[in-house]
Design a protein around this motif. Structure first.
Motif, PDB file in Angstrom:
ATOM      1  N   PHE A  17      19.852 -43.919 -20.683  1.00  0.00           N
ATOM      2  CA  PHE A  17      20.995 -43.983 -19.778  1.00  0.00           C
ATOM      3  C   PHE A  17      21.955 -42.826 -20.019  1.00  0.00           C
ATOM      4  O   PHE A  17      22.609 -42.364 -19.083  1.00  0.00           O
ATOM      5  N   ILE A  18      22.054 -42.381 -21.269  1.00  0.00           N
ATOM      6  CA  ILE A  18      22.922 -41.238 -21.541  1.00  0.00           C
ATOM      7  C   ILE A  18      22.356 -39.991 -20.874  1.00  0.00           C
ATOM      8  O   ILE A  18      23.090 -39.167 -20.317  1.00  0.00           O
ATOM      9  N   GLY A  19      21.006 -39.859 -20.900  1.00  0.00           N
ATOM     10  CA  GLY A  19      20.376 -38.746 -20.193  1.00  0.00           C
ATOM     11  C   GLY A  19      20.622 -38.820 -18.702  1.00  0.00           C
ATOM     12  O   GLY A  19      20.804 -37.794 -18.030  1.00  0.00           O
ATOM     13  N   MET A  20      20.662 -40.024 -18.165  1.00  0.00           N
ATOM     14  CA  MET A  20      20.955 -40.200 -16.741  1.00  0.00           C
ATOM     15  C   MET A  20      22.374 -39.760 -16.429  1.00  0.00           C
ATOM     16  O   MET A  20      22.643 -39.140 -15.392  1.00  0.00           O
ATOM     17  N   GLN A  21      23.297 -40.079 -17.343  1.00  0.00           N
ATOM     18  CA  GLN A  21      24.677 -39.639 -17.162  1.00  0.00           C
ATOM     19  C   GLN A  21      24.757 -38.109 -17.190  1.00  0.00           C
ATOM     20  O   GLN A  21      25.506 -37.489 -16.426  1.00  0.00           O
ATOM     21  N   ASP A  22      23.977 -37.485 -18.074  1.00  0.00           N
ATOM     22  CA  ASP A  22      23.959 -36.024 -18.146  1.00  0.00           C
ATOM     23  C   ASP A  22      23.448 -35.411 -16.843  1.00  0.00           C
ATOM     24  O   ASP A  22      23.944 -34.370 -16.390  1.00  0.00           O
ATOM     25  N   GLU A  23      22.450 -36.068 -16.233  1.00  0.00           N
ATOM     26  CA  GLU A  23      21.917 -35.563 -14.966  1.00  0.00           C
ATOM     27  C   GLU A  23      22.990 -35.616 -13.881  1.00  0.00           C
ATOM     28  O   GLU A  23      23.047 -34.753 -13.002  1.00  0.00           O
ATOM     29  N   CYS A  24      23.858 -36.646 -13.933  1.00  0.00           N
ATOM     30  CA  CYS A  24      24.954 -36.735 -12.959  1.00  0.00           C
ATOM     31  C   CYS A  24      25.901 -35.551 -13.120  1.00  0.00           C
ATOM     32  O   CYS A  24      26.391 -34.990 -12.127  1.00  0.00           O
ATOM     33  N   LEU A  25      26.166 -35.176 -14.368  1.00  0.00           N
ATOM     34  CA  LEU A  25      27.089 -34.081 -14.616  1.00  0.00           C
ATOM     35  C   LEU A  25      26.474 -32.734 -14.238  1.00  0.00           C
ATOM     36  O   LEU A  25      27.171 -31.822 -13.778  1.00  0.00           O
ATOM     37  N   LYS A  26      25.141 -32.602 -14.431  1.00  0.00           N
ATOM     38  CA  LYS A  26      24.480 -31.339 -14.105  1.00  0.00           C
ATOM     39  C   LYS A  26      24.179 -31.209 -12.615  1.00  0.00           C
ATOM     40  O   LYS A  26      23.829 -30.155 -12.129  1.00  0.00           O
ATOM     41  N   GLU A  27      24.285 -32.345 -11.900  1.00  0.00           N
ATOM     42  CA  GLU A  27      24.009 -32.386 -10.469  1.00  0.00           C
ATOM     43  C   GLU A  27      22.569 -31.968 -10.168  1.00  0.00           C
ATOM     44  O   GLU A  27      22.285 -31.234  -9.220  1.00  0.00           O
ATOM     45  N   ASP A  28      21.651 -32.431 -11.003  1.00  0.00           N
ATOM     46  CA  ASP A  28      20.230 -32.200 -10.762  1.00  0.00           C
ATOM     47  C   ASP A  28      19.725 -33.324  -9.855  1.00  0.00           C
ATOM     48  O   ASP A  28      19.422 -34.418 -10.317  1.00  0.00           O
ATOM     49  N   HIS A  29      19.668 -33.056  -8.567  1.00  0.00           N
ATOM     50  CA  HIS A  29      19.409 -34.099  -7.579  1.00  0.00           C
ATOM     51  C   HIS A  29      18.056 -34.769  -7.789  1.00  0.00           C
ATOM     52  O   HIS A  29      17.946 -35.998  -7.711  1.00  0.00           O
ATOM     53  N   ILE A  30      17.008 -34.005  -8.044  1.00  0.00           N
ATOM     54  CA  ILE A  30      15.664 -34.578  -8.132  1.00  0.00           C
ATOM     55  C   ILE A  30      15.541 -35.483  -9.357  1.00  0.00           C
ATOM     56  O   ILE A  30      15.075 -36.622  -9.267  1.00  0.00           O
ATOM     57  N   SER A  31      15.965 -34.979 -10.517  1.00  0.00           N
ATOM     58  CA  SER A  31      15.877 -35.789 -11.735  1.00  0.00           C
ATOM     59  C   SER A  31      16.734 -37.039 -11.633  1.00  0.00           C
ATOM     60  O   SER A  31      16.319 -38.134 -12.016  1.00  0.00           O
ATOM     61  N   LEU A  32      17.936 -36.893 -11.100  1.00  0.00           N
ATOM     62  CA  LEU A  32      18.833 -38.037 -10.982  1.00  0.00           C
ATOM     63  C   LEU A  32      18.289 -39.073 -10.005  1.00  0.00           C
ATOM     64  O   LEU A  32      18.381 -40.274 -10.248  1.00  0.00           O
ATOM     65  N   ARG A  33      17.690 -38.599  -8.916  1.00  0.00           N
ATOM     66  CA  ARG A  33      17.118 -39.541  -7.941  1.00  0.00           C
ATOM     67  C   ARG A  33      15.977 -40.335  -8.572  1.00  0.00           C
ATOM     68  O   ARG A  33      15.879 -41.549  -8.384  1.00  0.00           O
ATOM     69  N   ASN A  34      15.134 -39.677  -9.332  1.00  0.00           N
ATOM     70  CA  ASN A  34      14.016 -40.378  -9.972  1.00  0.00           C
ATOM     71  C   ASN A  34      14.513 -41.409 -10.982  1.00  0.00           C
ATOM     72  O   ASN A  34      14.009 -42.532 -11.050  1.00  0.00           O
ATOM     73  N   LEU A  35      15.519 -41.028 -11.779  1.00  0.00           N
ATOM     74  CA  LEU A  35      16.076 -41.967 -12.749  1.00  0.00           C
ATOM     75  C   LEU A  35      16.770 -43.138 -12.057  1.00  0.00           C
ATOM     76  O   LEU A  35      16.704 -44.284 -12.510  1.00  0.00           O
TER      77      LEU A  35
END
Length: 430
Positions: free
Chosen positions: A3-21
């Motif tokens: 979940f912390i990695g998911m939060q990091d994806e939100c901050l990086k605005e990586d749409h594909i990775s965040l959508r998959n998570l």
């Protein structure tokens, strides 16, 4: 899941990775691995920022499981919608950049989706065959036993958490309190050992009875105990032990506790086999009245009165007793059934009427009706004149040829709620 990695994806605005998570998280909710509470907490966090990537993530969640979480908790859905509206109003009153974000196509689509879910206009996605197979597989694995309720998104992201957030009370195993955690575990082990010793002292002489006893005595409330009892892996006819242990625990108490009657009613409501077992258990105890201690006899009388007053059992449970045969009515038996009827007469008149009406009319219970009337008149009313009015109600109900309540269903149900559903406290150790 990280979940912390998911939060990091939100901050990086990586749409594909965040959508998959995000899709992984929503499917965990759909398949019952996590509750909708966690999803709502995640949505609230996103709605407070409401950047472009947050809007996209909210859309992913709503399109995947929006209708499910709405049906799980409509109030939480209203709170989420209110949070979105508050943030939208803030953006409208902000700079030109914020107003541009409000007028974006993605934002407009998100608001439309929220509106459709709020008004139940959005159809839930049909369950595909693979989804059905996965759900059945998870049910076999008993995924409901590891469902984590009340988990907050902020708690998952707590950097001081170290693998203990799933424990009751939100205990976190921090790096500097290892000794405290070890002490807590030691206390739990000692409590389990003490409970097993107590089970042995209370004649719980099989593994099944010991397991049932420990669950009943350690339950947070009757719902907690009921759910844990259902998850016991009992084979053959071992499930019959559940009701017998419930009754035995009640009889062992120094002060009568309605916790046991509420739990017994819940079990009977769930499975009629528990009701049959309870009847046979009570009949077995009737045979022991002569040698039964007074405290056990009193608890048994109050237990049966509660079962009758809550309409879990009917007065037909007394059909194995000859209440009009004076040769069988020894002092101990008279004392027991007098306490039973006196406890039943503590209920409101409507409950008394309906309890006695349930054994009216039926030809097979004519002997029972005469026995009840005789016993109450000779051994209850004569020793307690204050119950004369209650006896008139019960006598009239026993002769109620229509066999229907004389009060409205609304009044009857209200009376039942007052009499039964006030949640009793869990038992203290015997």
């Amino acid at each position: 899941m990280d979940f912390i990695g998911m939060q990091d994806e939100c901050l990086k605005e990586d749409h594909i990775s965040l959508r998959n998570l995000t899709l992984l998280l929503t499917y965990l909710c759909i398949f019952g691995v996590c509750s909708s509470d966690l999803i709502y907490d995640f949505l609230i966090m996103l709605s407070k920022r409401l950047r472009e990537i947050d809007v996209s993530t909210i859309l992913t969640v709503l399109n995947c499981c929006g209708m499910k979480i709405r049906s799980d908790d409509p109030t939480a859905m209203k709170n989420f919608i209110q949070s979105v509206h508050n943030r939208v109003n803030e953006l409208k009153a902000a700079s030109v950049e914020g107003q541009a974000n409000i007028n974006g196509k993605r934002m407009e689509f998100m608001l439309e989706t929220i509106f459709d879910i709020k008004n139940n206009k959005k159809r839930p996605k049909e369950e595909t065959a693979p989804h059905g197979r996965i759900k059945k597989w998870l049910q076999k694995l008993r995924v409901e036993e590891i469902l984590i309720r009340g988990l907050k998104w902020s708690k998952l992201l707590d950097p001081d958490n170290k693998g203990q957030w799933w424990l009751s009370g939100g205990m976190a195993a921090k790096t500097d309190n290892v000794q405290e955690v070890a002490n807590t575990i030691d206390k739990d082990v000692l409590e389990a050992q003490r409970m097993l010793q107590l089970a042995s002292s209370q004649r719980m002489n099989t593994d099944a009875r010991k397991a049932i006893f420990c669950i009943i005595m350690s339950g947070e409330d009757y719902i907690d105990a009921f759910e844990k009892l259902l998850r016991l892996d009992l084979v053959g006819k071992q499930d019959r032990e559940i009701m017998r242990v419930v009754v035995e625990c009640c009889l062992q108490e120094k002060i009568f506790n309605k916790y046991y009657t509420t739990l017994a009613s819940k079990l009977c409501e769930h499975d009629k086999n528990h009701k049959f077992t309870l009847q046979f258990c009570i009949w077995d105890h009737f045979k022991e009245l002569e040698s039964m201690q007074l405290l056990r006899s009193m608890n048994l009388a109050k237990f049966i009165a509660e079962m009758i007053g809550s309409f879990t059992l009917s007065l037909a449970v007394l059909k194995s007793v000859e209440l009009s045969d004076v040769t069988q009515l020894t002092p101990k038996r008279i004392m027991h059934f007098r306490m039973l009827f006196e406890a039943l007469f503590e209920y409101p008149d409507e409950v008394i009427w309906n309890s006695f009406t349930r054994v009216a009319v039926t030809p097979e219970l004519e002997t029972l009706r005469h026995g009840i009337e005789f016993f109450i008149r000779e051994y209850v009313v004569k020793t307690n004149k204050a119950l004369a009015n209650k006896f008139k109600i019960s006598k009239k109900a026993l002769n109620n040829t229509e066999g229907s309540p004389h009060v409205s269903w609304r009044k009857w149900l209200l009376c039942l709620v007052k009499a039964k559903f006030c949640s009793p406290p869990p038992p203290s150790p015997l």
